[in-house]
Scaffold this motif. Structure first.
Motif, PDB file in Angstrom:
ATOM      1  N   ILE A 186       6.844  -6.437  16.343  1.00 38.74           N
ATOM      2  CA  ILE A 186       7.160  -6.561  17.771  1.00 38.74           C
ATOM      3  C   ILE A 186       5.869  -6.872  18.518  1.00 38.74           C
ATOM      4  O   ILE A 186       4.937  -6.052  18.540  1.00 38.74           O
ATOM      5  CB  ILE A 186       7.801  -5.272  18.327  1.00 38.74           C
ATOM      6  CG1 ILE A 186       9.087  -4.949  17.577  1.00 38.74           C
ATOM      7  CG2 ILE A 186       8.074  -5.416  19.816  1.00 38.74           C
ATOM      8  CD1 ILE A 186      10.184  -5.980  17.742  1.00 38.74           C
TER       9      ILE A 186
ATOM     10  N   ILE B 104      13.135  -7.827  24.781  1.00 41.45           N
ATOM     11  CA  ILE B 104      13.839  -6.534  24.860  1.00 41.45           C
ATOM     12  C   ILE B 104      14.010  -6.117  26.313  1.00 41.45           C
ATOM     13  O   ILE B 104      15.089  -5.690  26.739  1.00 41.45           O
ATOM     14  CB  ILE B 104      13.061  -5.472  24.067  1.00 41.45           C
ATOM     15  CG1 ILE B 104      13.085  -5.803  22.562  1.00 41.45           C
ATOM     16  CG2 ILE B 104      13.666  -4.085  24.302  1.00 41.45           C
ATOM     17  CD1 ILE B 104      12.183  -4.932  21.732  1.00 41.45           C
ATOM     18  N   LYS B 105      12.941  -6.246  27.109  1.00 42.59           N
ATOM     19  CA  LYS B 105      13.032  -5.839  28.515  1.00 42.59           C
ATOM     20  C   LYS B 105      14.016  -6.710  29.294  1.00 42.59           C
ATOM     21  O   LYS B 105      14.749  -6.220  30.165  1.00 42.59           O
ATOM     22  CB  LYS B 105      11.644  -5.893  29.152  1.00 42.59           C
ATOM     23  CG  LYS B 105      10.739  -4.742  28.716  1.00 42.59           C
ATOM     24  CD  LYS B 105       9.447  -4.722  29.537  1.00 42.59           C
ATOM     25  CE  LYS B 105       8.656  -3.474  29.291  1.00 42.59           C
ATOM     26  NZ  LYS B 105       7.457  -3.386  30.138  1.00 42.59           N
TER      27      LYS B 105
ATOM     28  N   LEU C  23       6.727   0.342  21.959  1.00 47.65           N
ATOM     29  CA  LEU C  23       7.418  -0.708  21.199  1.00 47.65           C
ATOM     30  C   LEU C  23       6.430  -1.615  20.476  1.00 47.65           C
ATOM     31  O   LEU C  23       6.716  -2.108  19.374  1.00 47.65           O
ATOM     32  CB  LEU C  23       8.297  -1.547  22.130  1.00 47.65           C
ATOM     33  CG  LEU C  23       9.578  -0.861  22.626  1.00 47.65           C
ATOM     34  CD1 LEU C  23      10.313  -1.762  23.609  1.00 47.65           C
ATOM     35  CD2 LEU C  23      10.508  -0.511  21.469  1.00 47.65           C
ATOM     36  N   LEU C  24       5.258  -1.841  21.078  1.00 48.89           N
ATOM     37  CA  LEU C  24       4.294  -2.735  20.442  1.00 48.89           C
ATOM     38  C   LEU C  24       3.735  -2.149  19.148  1.00 48.89           C
ATOM     39  O   LEU C  24       3.224  -2.884  18.301  1.00 48.89           O
ATOM     40  CB  LEU C  24       3.140  -3.037  21.410  1.00 48.89           C
ATOM     41  CG  LEU C  24       3.504  -3.896  22.628  1.00 48.89           C
ATOM     42  CD1 LEU C  24       2.324  -4.018  23.578  1.00 48.89           C
ATOM     43  CD2 LEU C  24       3.970  -5.282  22.173  1.00 48.89           C
TER      44      LEU C  24
ATOM     45  N   ARG D  88      11.209   5.020  23.295  1.00 50.67           N
ATOM     46  CA  ARG D  88       9.945   4.351  23.002  1.00 50.67           C
ATOM     47  C   ARG D  88       9.253   3.894  24.284  1.00 50.67           C
ATOM     48  O   ARG D  88       8.034   3.972  24.419  1.00 50.67           O
ATOM     49  CB  ARG D  88      10.189   3.147  22.089  1.00 50.67           C
ATOM     50  CG  ARG D  88      10.640   3.513  20.685  1.00 50.67           C
ATOM     51  CD  ARG D  88       9.478   3.974  19.845  1.00 50.67           C
ATOM     52  NE  ARG D  88       9.880   4.184  18.456  1.00 50.67           N
ATOM     53  CZ  ARG D  88       9.112   3.878  17.427  1.00 50.67           C
ATOM     54  NH1 ARG D  88       7.916   3.351  17.616  1.00 50.67           N
ATOM     55  NH2 ARG D  88       9.523   4.107  16.191  1.00 50.67           N
ATOM     56  N   LEU D  89      10.036   3.397  25.246  1.00 54.39           N
ATOM     57  CA  LEU D  89       9.455   2.893  26.491  1.00 54.39           C
ATOM     58  C   LEU D  89       8.911   4.017  27.367  1.00 54.39           C
ATOM     59  O   LEU D  89       8.135   3.753  28.291  1.00 54.39           O
ATOM     60  CB  LEU D  89      10.500   2.085  27.259  1.00 54.39           C
ATOM     61  CG  LEU D  89      10.801   0.694  26.686  1.00 54.39           C
ATOM     62  CD1 LEU D  89      11.963   0.050  27.420  1.00 54.39           C
ATOM     63  CD2 LEU D  89       9.573  -0.205  26.769  1.00 54.39           C
TER      64      LEU D  89
ATOM     65  N   ASP E 252       4.551   0.366  27.182  1.00 53.21           N
ATOM     66  CA  ASP E 252       4.788  -0.787  26.311  1.00 53.21           C
ATOM     67  C   ASP E 252       4.306  -0.527  24.889  1.00 53.21           C
ATOM     68  O   ASP E 252       4.857  -1.061  23.927  1.00 53.21           O
ATOM     69  CB  ASP E 252       4.079  -2.019  26.879  1.00 53.21           C
ATOM     70  CG  ASP E 252       4.727  -2.498  28.167  1.00 53.21           C
ATOM     71  OD1 ASP E 252       5.822  -2.005  28.488  1.00 53.21           O
ATOM     72  OD2 ASP E 252       4.132  -3.368  28.837  1.00 53.21           O
ATOM     73  N   GLU E 253       3.254   0.287  24.749  1.00 51.82           N
ATOM     74  CA  GLU E 253       2.711   0.546  23.422  1.00 51.82           C
ATOM     75  C   GLU E 253       3.739   1.206  22.505  1.00 51.82           C
ATOM     76  O   GLU E 253       3.658   1.087  21.282  1.00 51.82           O
ATOM     77  CB  GLU E 253       1.472   1.436  23.519  1.00 51.82           C
ATOM     78  CG  GLU E 253       0.258   0.735  24.077  1.00 51.82           C
ATOM     79  CD  GLU E 253      -0.161  -0.436  23.206  1.00 51.82           C
ATOM     80  OE1 GLU E 253      -0.093  -0.313  21.985  1.00 51.82           O
ATOM     81  OE2 GLU E 253      -0.550  -1.468  23.768  1.00 51.82           O
TER      82      GLU E 253
ATOM     83  N   ALA F 276       4.160  -9.277  22.087  1.00 51.57           N
ATOM     84  CA  ALA F 276       4.383  -9.436  23.523  1.00 51.57           C
ATOM     85  C   ALA F 276       5.678 -10.194  23.801  1.00 51.57           C
ATOM     86  O   ALA F 276       6.433  -9.847  24.721  1.00 51.57           O
ATOM     87  CB  ALA F 276       3.195 -10.168  24.155  1.00 51.57           C
TER      88      ALA F 276
ATOM     89  N   LEU G  35       8.626  -7.904  23.045  1.00 53.56           N
ATOM     90  CA  LEU G  35       8.737  -6.884  24.091  1.00 53.56           C
ATOM     91  C   LEU G  35       9.396  -7.468  25.335  1.00 53.56           C
ATOM     92  O   LEU G  35      10.276  -6.833  25.949  1.00 53.56           O
ATOM     93  CB  LEU G  35       7.341  -6.345  24.418  1.00 53.56           C
ATOM     94  CG  LEU G  35       7.265  -5.324  25.558  1.00 53.56           C
ATOM     95  CD1 LEU G  35       8.005  -4.052  25.192  1.00 53.56           C
ATOM     96  CD2 LEU G  35       5.806  -5.008  25.897  1.00 53.56           C
TER      97      LEU G  35
END
Length: 532
Positions: free
Chosen positions: A497, A505-506, A491-492, A483-484, A488-489, A499, A502
């Motif tokens: 999910i 997760i990071k 996962l967003l 996904r990454l 970022d989109e 900001a 996200l």
């Protein structure tokens, strides 16, 4: 007149609350054992002890066999001696013969002392066990006596109680001689007396505190229907009135919140939400999500409830790290799936585009253009919905849900989504797309195979974030990296999910190690910067 022995004996039994006959029988049994050890009598030989209650003198009687010639005087007696005791004695019969040793008075005194002391200890232990067994499920007060890494010992006066670490409120700190109120969780019988296990994190402690502070609960006017508690953080209590005209929530909160504040102080600042129980499940679930306002609730299969809330109430309904939704689920016994009005309305309008709105909405189809305009204005201006707008949207959402339910019950499928024809892209756009796809494939190839073997649980993500990832079909770390790759989109775009999620997760990925790929956006930037 009674002897000093019996006066002292009776006094001890009365002061200690010991049954006189039980102690007397135990004393006789102990004297018999002492005699056997003293003379070496066999266990098969019948020996009894008698105590003269007037003088306190102990006498031992031994059963002996009548024989013509005595070979062992400990268990045999001649016929002549036997007939002095029992004139009807015959060879082969048995008689009870007094065989009290000369110094048996001293032995008897020592034995009596030991037996009485032992019986006193046993009786006190039994009395303590019976007393605290009856108090199981109640509150007690104690003083902190000692603190260890595994438990806290409380002095209850006559005995001690143990407060294990697992039953302590997270974040609470204890000091020696501190007064502590706790809930009696369990009373165990042990050889050293009763072992009393107490708790401060059990949900029934909150129930008992409410009974103490709220007279209406104690006398049955108000009933506690359910409790969900995360000790030290927050609790929810569902209450109902058993008499008309009684406000159950107001009774628990008290004037200016004085009743509930007293309980909050006792529990170290733990937040307590008191909600009104309702016999209808949908209304109960809506109340359980308080203080968030709920638009509507749909009950699904598998005890799952879909809850629709206004957009500005979504974070409040979910709570910090999902706490509000989690407590509401525990309180109601239903799995709760919370969605925003905008999300559900968009899905409903997409379905109406594939069907006849009149068939789904009936007369409410006349309001469909208005609903579309409301949604467009909300998405563009980012303003909250007005109350009258929410009422209109709820009518459409509920009508679409009923239509879906009818199709499910009839075994039919929803109308398929119409696929739009793809437009032919210019050559420049096609070339850029090929470069982006090549960069994406290269980034995917750099994801290590071991990442696909690591489950989501190794990241130790908050329950809410992990739940949204699992709903999107993500089961391992490798799929997160996929996904990454899209930035970022990637996962967003997953429902739920944002900001904050996200960033969490990071952060967890950084703990595992640096991300093994570059985002395609970076790859495209490098391609664009190269000279032609």
């Amino acid at each position: 007149m009674k002897s000093e022995f019996m006066l002292a004996f009776n006094q001890i039994c009365a002061e200690r609350g010991l049954p006189r006959e039980v102690v007397l029988d135990a004393l006789k049994t102990a004297l018999v054992s002492a005699y056997r050890r003293n003379v070496g009598a066999s266990a098969a030989q019948n020996v009894i002890a008698e105590i003269d209650e007037k003088s306190g003198k102990a006498t031992i009687y031994v059963e002996k066999k009548v024989v013509a010639e005595v070979q062992d005087g400990r268990d045999e007696i001649s016929l002549e001696e036997a007939r002095r005791i029992d004139p009807e004695a015959e060879i082969g019969s048995t008689v009870m013969v007094e065989s009290t040793p000369r110094d048996f008075g001293r032995i008897a005194a020592q034995t009596a002392k030991q037996v009485i002391l032992q019986r006193i200890r046993e009786a006190e232990r039994e009395a303590l066990f019976e007393d605290f067994s009856e108090r199981e499920g109640e509150l007690i007060n104690g003083t902190v006596q000692s603190i260890t890494p595994t438990h806290v010992s409380l002095n209850l006066g006559r005995t001690e109680a143990i407060l294990p670490r697992s039953q302590q409120v997270p974040g609470e700190r204890y000091t020696i001689h501190q007064r502590v109120r706790a809930y009696v969780l369990e009373v165990r019988r042990t050889s050293r007396g009763p072992q009393i296990i107490v708790s401060r994190s059990h949900k029934n402690m909150l129930r008992r505190l409410l009974e103490l502070e709220v007279p209406e609960i104690y006398n049955g006017t108000v009933e506690i229907k359910a409790i969900a508690r995360e000790a030290g953080a927050r609790s929810k209590v569902a209450v109902a009135a058993n008499q008309p005209g009684v406000d159950p929530v107001g009774s628990c909160v008290g004037m200016r919140g004085i009743r509930i504040q007293s309980i909050v102080n006792e529990l170290g600042g733990e937040k307590i939400d008191v909600i009104e129980w309702h016999p209808e499940t949908t209304a109960f679930i809506a109340n359980a999500l308080s203080p968030a306002r709920v638009l509507t609730v749909f009950l699904e299969e598998g005890r799952t409830a879909s809850v629709i809330v206004p957009d500005d109430q979504l974070s409040l309904a979910i709570g910090r790290e999902g706490q509000n939704a989690r407590l509401a689920a525990k309180l109601t016994g239903w799995r709760i799936d919370i969605k925003s009005v905008t999300e559900v309305l968009a899905e409903a309008l997409a379905l109406l585009e594939r069907t006849d709105p009149r068939e789904v909405l009936g007369e409410a189809a006349d309001y469909l253009p208005t609903a579309q305009a409301i949604l467009a204005r909300h998405q563009e201006a980012k303003v909250p919905y007005a109350p009258e707008e929410l009422r209109l949207l709820r009518e459409i959402i509920e009508a679409v849900h009923e239509y879906r339910t009818r199709l499910q019950e009839a075994g039919k499928e929803l109308p398929p989504v119409e696929e739009k024809e793809e437009e032919v892209e210019p050559a420049e756009v096609g070339e850029a797309e090929r470069k982006r796809e090549a960069a994406r494939e290269e980034a995917l190839a750099r994801i290590p195979e071991i990442a696909y073997q690591l489950p989501l649980s190794v990241l130790e993500l908050p329950t809410r974030v992990q739940s949204h990832l699992e709903k999107a079909g993500i089961e391992n770390v490798g799929q997160i990296y996929e996904r990454l790759v899209e930035g970022d989109e990637g996962l967003l775009r997953i429902n739920g999910i944002g900001a904050k999620g996200l960033a969490e997760i990071k952060d967890r990925l950084e703990v595992l190690g640096a991300m093994p790929m570059e985002e395609p956006a970076a790859a495209e930037a490098e391609t664009a910067s190269e000279p032609e």
